[in-house]
Design a protein around this motif. Sequence first.
Motif, PDB file in Angstrom:
ATOM      1  N   MET A   1      -1.723   3.583   8.206  1.00  0.00           N
ATOM      2  CA  MET A   1      -0.326   3.272   8.515  1.00  0.00           C
ATOM      3  C   MET A   1       0.474   3.169   7.229  1.00  0.00           C
ATOM      4  O   MET A   1       0.008   2.610   6.227  1.00  0.00           O
ATOM      5  N   LEU A   2       1.680   3.684   7.236  1.00  0.00           N
ATOM      6  CA  LEU A   2       2.540   3.620   6.062  1.00  0.00           C
ATOM      7  C   LEU A   2       2.861   2.173   5.699  1.00  0.00           C
ATOM      8  O   LEU A   2       3.009   1.318   6.582  1.00  0.00           O
ATOM      9  N   GLU A   3       2.974   1.902   4.396  1.00  0.00           N
ATOM     10  CA  GLU A   3       3.340   0.555   3.973  1.00  0.00           C
ATOM     11  C   GLU A   3       4.693   0.154   4.567  1.00  0.00           C
ATOM     12  O   GLU A   3       4.902  -1.015   4.924  1.00  0.00           O
ATOM     13  N   GLU A   4       5.591   1.110   4.680  1.00  0.00           N
ATOM     14  CA  GLU A   4       6.903   0.829   5.274  1.00  0.00           C
ATOM     15  C   GLU A   4       6.764   0.330   6.706  1.00  0.00           C
ATOM     16  O   GLU A   4       7.481  -0.577   7.137  1.00  0.00           O
ATOM     17  N   VAL A   5       5.828   0.904   7.449  1.00  0.00           N
ATOM     18  CA  VAL A   5       5.624   0.504   8.834  1.00  0.00           C
ATOM     19  C   VAL A   5       4.968  -0.869   8.907  1.00  0.00           C
ATOM     20  O   VAL A   5       5.305  -1.691   9.778  1.00  0.00           O
ATOM     21  N   GLU A   6       4.040  -1.148   7.992  1.00  0.00           N
ATOM     22  CA  GLU A   6       3.420  -2.483   7.961  1.00  0.00           C
ATOM     23  C   GLU A   6       4.474  -3.559   7.706  1.00  0.00           C
ATOM     24  O   GLU A   6       4.452  -4.617   8.340  1.00  0.00           O
ATOM     25  N   LEU A   9       6.538  -3.937  10.887  1.00  0.00           N
ATOM     26  CA  LEU A   9       5.840  -4.714  11.916  1.00  0.00           C
ATOM     27  C   LEU A   9       5.970  -6.215  11.664  1.00  0.00           C
ATOM     28  O   LEU A   9       6.115  -7.002  12.605  1.00  0.00           O
ATOM     29  N   ALA A  10       5.937  -6.601  10.412  1.00  0.00           N
ATOM     30  CA  ALA A  10       6.061  -8.020  10.084  1.00  0.00           C
ATOM     31  C   ALA A  10       7.490  -8.525  10.259  1.00  0.00           C
ATOM     32  O   ALA A  10       7.712  -9.669  10.668  1.00  0.00           O
ATOM     33  N   ASP A  11       8.466  -7.662   9.988  1.00  0.00           N
ATOM     34  CA  ASP A  11       9.864  -8.089   9.983  1.00  0.00           C
ATOM     35  C   ASP A  11      10.612  -7.806  11.276  1.00  0.00           C
ATOM     36  O   ASP A  11      11.625  -8.450  11.560  1.00  0.00           O
ATOM     37  N   ARG A  12      10.149  -6.842  12.073  1.00  0.00           N
ATOM     38  CA  ARG A  12      10.931  -6.389  13.215  1.00  0.00           C
ATOM     39  C   ARG A  12      10.152  -6.409  14.528  1.00  0.00           C
ATOM     40  O   ARG A  12      10.530  -5.740  15.483  1.00  0.00           O
ATOM     41  N   SER A  13       9.064  -7.169  14.585  1.00  0.00           N
ATOM     42  CA  SER A  13       8.308  -7.347  15.829  1.00  0.00           C
ATOM     43  C   SER A  13       8.310  -8.828  16.176  1.00  0.00           C
ATOM     44  O   SER A  13       7.840  -9.650  15.382  1.00  0.00           O
ATOM     45  N   TRP A  14       8.849  -9.143  17.359  1.00  0.00           N
ATOM     46  CA  TRP A  14       9.001 -10.541  17.745  1.00  0.00           C
ATOM     47  C   TRP A  14       8.449 -10.776  19.147  1.00  0.00           C
ATOM     48  O   TRP A  14       8.034  -9.849  19.835  1.00  0.00           O
ATOM     49  N   SER A  15       8.465 -12.025  19.545  1.00  0.00           N
ATOM     50  CA  SER A  15       8.145 -12.431  20.911  1.00  0.00           C
ATOM     51  C   SER A  15       9.425 -12.915  21.574  1.00  0.00           C
ATOM     52  O   SER A  15      10.333 -13.430  20.899  1.00  0.00           O
ATOM     53  N   ALA A  16       9.492 -12.773  22.891  1.00  0.00           N
ATOM     54  CA  ALA A  16      10.668 -13.256  23.610  1.00  0.00           C
ATOM     55  C   ALA A  16      10.885 -14.743  23.379  1.00  0.00           C
ATOM     56  O   ALA A  16      12.026 -15.226  23.370  1.00  0.00           O
ATOM     57  N   GLY A 232      17.933   4.664  10.930  1.00  0.00           N
ATOM     58  CA  GLY A 232      16.827   4.225  10.080  1.00  0.00           C
ATOM     59  C   GLY A 232      15.910   3.227  10.747  1.00  0.00           C
ATOM     60  O   GLY A 232      16.278   2.554  11.718  1.00  0.00           O
ATOM     61  N   LEU A 233      14.692   3.122  10.235  1.00  0.00           N
ATOM     62  CA  LEU A 233      13.664   2.290  10.846  1.00  0.00           C
ATOM     63  C   LEU A 233      14.048   0.826  10.912  1.00  0.00           C
ATOM     64  O   LEU A 233      13.770   0.139  11.901  1.00  0.00           O
ATOM     65  N   ASN A 234      14.699   0.300   9.896  1.00  0.00           N
ATOM     66  CA  ASN A 234      14.981  -1.133   9.862  1.00  0.00           C
ATOM     67  C   ASN A 234      15.985  -1.562  10.913  1.00  0.00           C
ATOM     68  O   ASN A 234      16.118  -2.750  11.204  1.00  0.00           O
ATOM     69  N   ALA A 235      16.697  -0.597  11.515  1.00  0.00           N
ATOM     70  CA  ALA A 235      17.630  -0.922  12.592  1.00  0.00           C
ATOM     71  C   ALA A 235      16.940  -0.927  13.956  1.00  0.00           C
ATOM     72  O   ALA A 235      17.574  -1.238  14.971  1.00  0.00           O
ATOM     73  N   LEU A 236      15.643  -0.609  13.991  1.00  0.00           N
ATOM     74  CA  LEU A 236      14.861  -0.593  15.220  1.00  0.00           C
ATOM     75  C   LEU A 236      13.938  -1.799  15.249  1.00  0.00           C
ATOM     76  O   LEU A 236      13.512  -2.297  14.212  1.00  0.00           O
ATOM     77  N   ALA A 237      13.617  -2.261  16.458  1.00  0.00           N
ATOM     78  CA  ALA A 237      12.771  -3.449  16.585  1.00  0.00           C
ATOM     79  C   ALA A 237      12.043  -3.401  17.922  1.00  0.00           C
ATOM     80  O   ALA A 237      12.313  -2.552  18.778  1.00  0.00           O
ATOM     81  N   GLN A 238      11.102  -4.340  18.102  1.00  0.00           N
ATOM     82  CA  GLN A 238      10.402  -4.471  19.379  1.00  0.00           C
ATOM     83  C   GLN A 238      10.117  -5.940  19.657  1.00  0.00           C
ATOM     84  O   GLN A 238       9.972  -6.745  18.725  1.00  0.00           O
TER      85      GLN A 238
END
Length: 316
Positions: A1-6, A9-16, A232-238
């Motif tokens: 996995m790209l370092e950018e994606v890692e 995942l830490a910055d843009r993946s959350w729980s409800a 860009g990727l940083n504007a996307l989240a999950q």
Amino acid sequence: MLEEVERWLADRSWSAADRPLDQLLDRKRAAGTTVSVVLPALDEEATVGAIVEVIRRELIEGLPYPLVDELVVIDSGSSDRTAEVAAKAGARVVHRDEILPRIPALPGKGEVLWRSLLATAGDIVCFVDADLRDFSADFVSGIVGPLLTEPDVQFVKAMYDRPLGDAPGQGGRVTELVARPLLNLHWPQLAGFVQPLGGEYAVRRSLLERLPFPVGYGVELGLLVDALHTVGLNALAQVDVGVRVHRHQDGQALGRMAAAIYRTAQLRLSRGHLVRPELTQFERGPDGFVPRTYAVDTEERPPMLGVKEYALRSVA
């Protein structure tokens, strides 16, 4: 996995659960942001009413200030009581063909989502599939949340477990066999999305109106890829919203879905012409296997900003 994606995942993946509802209401009221929830529906009388009821009870009526301003079911030609059930539960029901009648409608989910931009007005548009069972309001509040609290986020996908019958985590077969390999190989920045084809996502209107919409099953992959290239990727989240239980399609329907998704990916890779945009599948008949050939969705709708009816509405 790209370092950018890692890092993503830490910055843009959350729980409800990371954003309590009272926090979201405070942010929404302070900013004056409006939220539209859209349910694309085709023969979903068994489930659409319960989804509408939960959203109305928990995100509209049961709050000091509504999180959802507009709840719309877009009926794409149901032969059952989908429209009646949805309206009785409290949704505004609009038939697909009533929206932008100047352009004849094409069959497909993406067509309905594209037209829904003309039938809604919210600053944030939240799409939710109408076949979900055991529906939780987290599917809406969870994915709308980052758009209310994070100014730089523009597109939020839900992530969840997808059981297949009694087997946990075995749903999403097209995701695992088609979409995930395509994304990892060709758009590795999107490799961190748990459910790239999921039908639950919330997007700022200002982004959606700039994107083309594949009319069929390729819409989720197409929007995600185009959003990456646009903002860009940083504007996307999950956001993790738990478990998604819904009606599963048979293997041949999944094959047609996979073909449409592959076609959508191919268009974005080359914008070239596919000589034979069709898929042949086989069914056993009395005398052996019988070929059945289906057209693969190849049409795409242009960004809504280029549609004159949408521009005129904005002026008005």
